[in-house]
Motif scaffolding. Structure first.
Motif, PDB file in Angstrom:
ATOM      1  N   ILE A 106      10.018 -16.339  -5.566  1.00  0.00           N
ATOM      2  CA  ILE A 106       9.565 -17.599  -6.141  1.00  0.00           C
ATOM      3  C   ILE A 106       7.992 -17.473  -5.645  1.00  0.00           C
ATOM      4  N   TYR A 117       8.574 -24.909 -11.226  1.00  0.00           N
ATOM      5  CA  TYR A 117       8.828 -23.438 -10.369  1.00  0.00           C
ATOM      6  C   TYR A 117       8.264 -22.350 -11.069  1.00  0.00           C
ATOM      7  N   PHE A 137       8.645 -18.255 -10.850  1.00  0.00           N
ATOM      8  CA  PHE A 137       9.410 -17.611 -10.137  1.00  0.00           C
ATOM      9  C   PHE A 137       9.912 -16.368 -11.119  1.00  0.00           C
TER      10      PHE A 137
END
Length: 273
Positions: free
Chosen positions: A137, A179, A181
């Protein structure tokens, strides 16, 4: 099966921040796992306009009658139209004791995919919900967004204030959180917007506490990146598509502690890269 649908027991795992709706004032994308271990999306649910007795929480079991696949225009594999008056909340939410044992008993049984695998399944059979366990991540990105609802929705609010039932305030969050990732098979990092209700509530609470929208957004990042995605957590994303597009977003995050601590150097976060 009849016109009253089929009673189904569901553990709620996903609730997104409310969005305006013409037919229901507002809607919350709600999904969970049935007693049979299958994903189901309950759509539509006007959550904040349900009675107190019907306002379930995450990781709480409910029973509700669901119509069969194909009712309505949402053709995603897991979507079922709920008959809202039949909904009953069962007991308390599953707790996080003993390293989230009660929740893991359900979630750990569910298959885990990469984003690419979910996209392939969507093309094959309209799969639109699944769990992803990221291997790395990189970041949580904060981008500015409109601070007001688009004119179409604002007009709806104005109309409802005049002619509809009492309107509950629904603040537009002026940021987009995403996010960044990787999965096992990533050729490049994925960017996925976060739609989790808990993120929205956290931002609202921090704005009320601090009186500063930007600082509140940074505190959201500290929670959803620094805490939820730290190496000691077995972080997984509940992901789903945005109707009617095949755009995968993070609908919620499952972040119990690792049952076995990861080896030294096995870092999940990768800010520096």
């Amino acid at each position: 099966m009849n016109e009253y649908g089929e009673e189904t027991k569901v553990l709620i795992t996903v609730m997104t921040y409310p969005h305006p709706s013409r037919g229901y004032q507002e809607l919350v994308c709600t999904a969970g796992i049935t007693e049979a271990g299958e994903w189901v999306r309950l759509y539509p649910i006007d959550y904040r306009y349900r009675s107190r007795q019907q306002q379930f929480r995450k990781y709480q079991w409910i029973t509700i009658n669901l119509l069969p696949y194909g009712h309505g225009n949402d053709r995603r594999k897991e979507s079922r139209k709920p008959l809202l008056d039949t909904m009953k909340v069962l007991g308390s939410p599953l707790d996080t004791k003993k390293k989230w044992a009660a929740r893991r008993e359900i979630i750990d049984r569910m298959p885990v995919y990469t984003v690419n695998q979910l996209k392939t399944l969507h093309e094959k059979d309209r799969t639109s919900l699944g769990i992803v366990r990221p291997v790395r991540i990189h970041d949580l990105i904060i981008e500015p967004a409109d601070s007001e609802w688009k004119p179409e929705w604002q007009g709806l609010f104005d109309q409802l204030r005049l002619f509809g039932p009492p309107q509950k305030p629904l603040r537009k969050i002026p940021f987009k959180f995403s996010y960044v990732f990787e999965c096992d098979d990533s050729s490049k990092p994925h960017h996925a917007m976060i739609e989790d209700w808990e993120l929205g509530v956290l931002w609202l609470n921090e704005v009320a506490r601090l009186g500063d929208e930007q600082q509140a957004a940074m505190n959201v990042k500290r929670k959803f990146f620094d805490e939820i995605c730290q190496p000691s957590k077995d972080t997984r994303f509940f992901m789903g598509t945005v109707f009617p597009y095949n755009t995968w977003v993070v609908l919620g995050v499952f972040w119990p502690p690792h049952l076995i601590p990861p080896p030294v150097g096995d870092v999940v976060q990768a800010k520096l890269f």
